[in-house]
Design a protein around this motif. Structure first.
Motif, PDB file in Angstrom:
ATOM      1  N   ALA A 139     -12.390   2.490  -5.207  1.00 49.13           N
ATOM      2  CA  ALA A 139     -13.156   3.927  -5.663  1.00 49.13           C
ATOM      3  C   ALA A 139     -14.722   3.949  -4.398  1.00 49.13           C
ATOM      4  N   GLY A 140     -15.646   3.238  -4.665  1.00 47.92           N
ATOM      5  CA  GLY A 140     -16.205   3.526  -3.882  1.00 47.92           C
ATOM      6  C   GLY A 140     -16.518   3.343  -2.425  1.00 47.92           C
ATOM      7  N   LEU A 141     -15.204   3.522  -1.414  1.00 43.90           N
ATOM      8  CA  LEU A 141     -14.665   3.956  -0.502  1.00 43.90           C
ATOM      9  C   LEU A 141     -14.784   5.177   0.028  1.00 43.90           C
ATOM     10  N   VAL A 142     -14.518   5.795  -1.310  1.00 46.37           N
ATOM     11  CA  VAL A 142     -14.691   7.481  -1.201  1.00 46.37           C
ATOM     12  C   VAL A 142     -15.213   8.034  -1.350  1.00 46.37           C
ATOM     13  N   LYS A 143     -15.502   9.369  -0.213  1.00 51.91           N
ATOM     14  CA  LYS A 143     -16.524   9.988  -0.731  1.00 51.91           C
ATOM     15  C   LYS A 143     -16.588  11.660  -0.351  1.00 51.91           C
ATOM     16  N   GLU A 144     -14.862  11.637  -0.095  1.00 47.66           N
ATOM     17  CA  GLU A 144     -15.071  13.395  -0.287  1.00 47.66           C
ATOM     18  C   GLU A 144     -13.578  13.360  -0.395  1.00 47.66           C
ATOM     19  N   ILE A 145     -13.508  15.172  -0.967  1.00 48.34           N
ATOM     20  CA  ILE A 145     -11.747  15.235  -1.297  1.00 48.34           C
ATOM     21  C   ILE A 145     -10.947  15.871   0.451  1.00 48.34           C
ATOM     22  N   ARG A 146     -10.450  15.583   0.310  1.00 48.89           N
ATOM     23  CA  ARG A 146      -9.509  15.380   1.000  1.00 48.89           C
ATOM     24  C   ARG A 146      -7.692  15.929   1.250  1.00 48.89           C
ATOM     25  N   THR A 147      -7.167  15.848   1.743  1.00 45.93           N
ATOM     26  CA  THR A 147      -5.794  16.654   1.403  1.00 45.93           C
ATOM     27  C   THR A 147      -4.969  14.996   1.689  1.00 45.93           C
ATOM     28  N   CYS A 148      -3.892  15.479   1.215  1.00 47.47           N
ATOM     29  CA  CYS A 148      -2.976  14.054   0.934  1.00 47.47           C
ATOM     30  C   CYS A 148      -3.113  13.985   3.036  1.00 47.47           C
ATOM     31  N   LYS A 149      -2.252  14.550   3.580  1.00 46.17           N
ATOM     32  CA  LYS A 149      -2.451  15.226   5.234  1.00 46.17           C
ATOM     33  C   LYS A 149      -3.448  14.293   5.977  1.00 46.17           C
ATOM     34  N   GLU A 150      -4.920  14.711   5.406  1.00 47.96           N
ATOM     35  CA  GLU A 150      -6.142  13.853   6.158  1.00 47.96           C
ATOM     36  C   GLU A 150      -6.062  12.780   6.093  1.00 47.96           C
ATOM     37  N   ILE A 151      -5.669  12.179   4.447  1.00 50.15           N
ATOM     38  CA  ILE A 151      -5.862  10.627   4.289  1.00 50.15           C
ATOM     39  C   ILE A 151      -5.153   9.436   5.015  1.00 50.15           C
ATOM     40  N   LEU A 152      -3.958  10.653   4.854  1.00 50.47           N
ATOM     41  CA  LEU A 152      -3.311   9.012   5.658  1.00 50.47           C
ATOM     42  C   LEU A 152      -3.141   9.568   6.769  1.00 50.47           C
ATOM     43  N   LYS A 153      -2.742  10.511   7.662  1.00 54.43           N
ATOM     44  CA  LYS A 153      -3.204  10.565   9.025  1.00 54.43           C
ATOM     45  C   LYS A 153      -4.518   9.882   9.408  1.00 54.43           C
ATOM     46  N   ASP A 154      -5.719  10.124   8.650  1.00 51.15           N
ATOM     47  CA  ASP A 154      -6.755   8.463   8.682  1.00 51.15           C
ATOM     48  C   ASP A 154      -7.110   7.857   8.615  1.00 51.15           C
ATOM     49  N   ILE A 155      -6.299   6.826   7.828  1.00 51.26           N
ATOM     50  CA  ILE A 155      -5.865   5.448   7.511  1.00 51.26           C
ATOM     51  C   ILE A 155      -5.212   5.455   8.853  1.00 51.26           C
ATOM     52  N   PHE A 156      -3.358   5.549   8.944  1.00 49.43           N
ATOM     53  CA  PHE A 156      -2.703   5.000   9.839  1.00 49.43           C
ATOM     54  C   PHE A 156      -3.234   5.229  11.791  1.00 49.43           C
ATOM     55  N   GLU A 157      -3.518   6.893  11.598  1.00 47.64           N
ATOM     56  CA  GLU A 157      -4.202   6.276  13.383  1.00 47.64           C
ATOM     57  C   GLU A 157      -5.073   6.427  13.533  1.00 47.64           C
ATOM     58  N   ASN A 158      -5.789   6.076  12.963  1.00 45.62           N
ATOM     59  CA  ASN A 158      -7.323   5.302  13.321  1.00 45.62           C
ATOM     60  C   ASN A 158      -7.380   3.678  13.466  1.00 45.62           C
ATOM     61  N   SER A 159      -6.246   3.258  12.831  1.00 52.01           N
ATOM     62  CA  SER A 159      -5.867   1.931  12.637  1.00 52.01           C
ATOM     63  C   SER A 159      -5.623   1.525  13.548  1.00 52.01           C
ATOM     64  N   LEU A 160      -6.200  -0.420  14.148  1.00 53.50           N
ATOM     65  CA  LEU A 160      -5.932  -1.032  15.396  1.00 53.50           C
ATOM     66  C   LEU A 160      -4.201  -1.645  15.468  1.00 53.50           C
ATOM     67  N   VAL A 161      -3.941  -1.044  14.100  1.00 55.66           N
ATOM     68  CA  VAL A 161      -2.098  -1.015  14.138  1.00 55.66           C
ATOM     69  C   VAL A 161      -1.398   0.110  15.097  1.00 55.66           C
ATOM     70  N   TYR A 162      -2.078   0.767  14.581  1.00 58.64           N
ATOM     71  CA  TYR A 162      -1.174   2.671  15.564  1.00 58.64           C
ATOM     72  C   TYR A 162      -1.167   2.462  16.820  1.00 58.64           C
ATOM     73  N   LYS A 163      -2.505   1.603  16.726  1.00 61.77           N
ATOM     74  CA  LYS A 163      -2.855   2.230  18.521  1.00 61.77           C
ATOM     75  C   LYS A 163      -2.475   0.556  19.515  1.00 61.77           C
ATOM     76  N   GLY A 164      -1.466   0.128  18.617  1.00 63.38           N
ATOM     77  CA  GLY A 164      -0.700  -1.158  18.972  1.00 63.38           C
ATOM     78  C   GLY A 164      -1.791  -2.195  19.760  1.00 63.38           C
ATOM     79  N   ILE A 165      -3.358  -2.418  18.455  1.00 63.92           N
ATOM     80  CA  ILE A 165      -3.765  -3.741  18.975  1.00 63.92           C
ATOM     81  C   ILE A 165      -3.538  -4.536  18.442  1.00 63.92           C
ATOM     82  N   ILE A 166      -3.142  -4.353  17.147  1.00 64.13           N
ATOM     83  CA  ILE A 166      -3.017  -5.317  16.289  1.00 64.13           C
ATOM     84  C   ILE A 166      -1.192  -4.931  15.770  1.00 64.13           C
ATOM     85  N   LYS A 167      -0.126  -5.414  16.375  1.00 64.10           N
ATOM     86  CA  LYS A 167       1.793  -5.798  15.441  1.00 64.10           C
ATOM     87  C   LYS A 167       1.781  -6.117  14.829  1.00 64.10           C
TER      88      LYS A 167
END
Ligand code: TUI
Length: 308
Positions: free
Chosen positions: A280-308
């Motif tokens: 809860a301490g990490l959650v700072k704003e209201i966003r849509t589910c689309k924004e939340i999921l896109k942010d979590i996955f597309e900013n990840s090093l996994v998605y960028k291929g840096i971590i397999k």
């Protein structure tokens, strides 16, 4: 197999089956955002769960599932309902789903129990689970004792089915951390409480946004049903009740599920039970589910291929 292929979803992110909160609205929003939405059956009866399933089918053509809370008196009836309603994916929580496994597997359902320990993970793999949600004590609601960073790799070493990590994950850093530990997906709950589509009272969302790292507390640790909630008068009263050991487990469970409804529906800041995880301490704003999921996955090093 990639979790995304197993479940037919875009992101390896599934939604927690939050009782009284994970209605058709949230489940459909998460599924439409590319994750796996789930209806949280919680303490609802069969008719209510059937309605929620039918409404979800109207709102999304993407895969979604049902979470069955095994402490519910309606769990057995709901275990049949999901077969009748042709549900493809089930997660379970707050108990051992072993007695239902054969029936669900015979019906071709993908079964993903939520487990709080290695012993449960091993047992449910033997019972035919397709994957596991491994939930650390950082999570909200009813929890086990082991932290995510310790539990996930121990379960990964103990089983041969995909592990989905839960408890403490609210952003791409959390996803990357558990992928390094061997997880193939994440389950998120707390961060979705503050989504636009989440049908909780606005007081609940604001309480999440305001929460600091130290603002959750665990009630019921000594009664066998530990539940993580945000601190308030209700949490203090509950802790006082259990301190003297004279309240029955049944009374206490009634108190938590009843007061959860007060938090979700009425936004009762004093008398409500605001279940939430340490993230809860990490959650700072209201966003849509689309924004939340896109942010979590597309900013990840996994998605960028840096971590397999
Ligand atoms: O189930 C959850 N989280 C929940 S359920 C819930 S509703 C509720 N409210 C108050 C009291 C009890 C339930 C709110 N949040 N997460 C998955 C999870 N499962 N966490 C821990 C467990 C678990 C616990 C015991 C799984 C199996 C288990 O086995 C006990 C036994 O002996 O069978």
């Amino acid at each position: 197999m990639d979790l995304r292929d197993l479940l037919g979803i875009k992101y390896p992110i599934i939604q927690g089956g939050m009782a009284n909160i994970a209605t058709h609205k949230l489940a459909a929003a998460v599924s439409n955002a590319g994750g796996l939405g789930l209806i949280g059956a919680g303490g609802w009866d069969v008719d209510r769960v059937r309605q929620e399933i039918r409404k979800t089918k109207e709102l999304t053509d993407k895969p979604f599932g049902v979470n069955i809370m095994l402490m519910s008196p309606h769990a057995k009836d709901i275990s049949d309902l999901v077969i009748e309603e042709n549900i493809k994916i089930i997660t379970t929580g707050a108990g051992n789903p072993g007695i239902y496994m054969k029936k669900w597997k015979d019906a071709g359902i993908i079964v993903i129990p939520v487990v709080p320990s290695v012993a449960y993970a091993r047992r449910l793999e033997r019972s035919g689970a397709d994957a596991l949600v491994v939930e650390g004590t950082e999570a909200g609601g009813h929890i086990g004792e082991i932290s995510t960073i310790n539990l996930v790799p121990q379960v990964v070493d103990a089983v041969n089915i995909p592990v989905i990590a839960a408890g403490g994950i609210a952003d791409s850093r959390g996803l990357d951390a558990v992928f390094v530990l061997g997880a193939k997906g994440v389950q998120i709950g707390t961060v979705l409480l503050a989504s636009e589509e989440c049908p909780v009272h606005e007081n609940y969302k604001n309480k999440i946004l305001k929460a600091k790292d130290t603002d959750t507390v665990v009630t019921g640790r000594h009664t066998g049903a530990p539940v993580r909630v945000l601190k308030n008068r209700m949490a203090r009263e509950y802790l006082n009740l259990t301190k003297y050991g004279n309240a029955s487990l049944e009374d206490l469970e009634k108190l938590t599920l009843g007061s959860l409804r007060k938090a979700v529906l009425d936004g009762d800041l004093d008398g409500g039970s605001f279940m939430a995880g340490q993230s809860a301490g990490l959650v700072k704003e209201i966003r849509t589910c689309k924004e939340i999921l896109k942010d979590i996955f597309e900013n990840s090093l996994v998605y960028k291929g840096i971590i397999k």
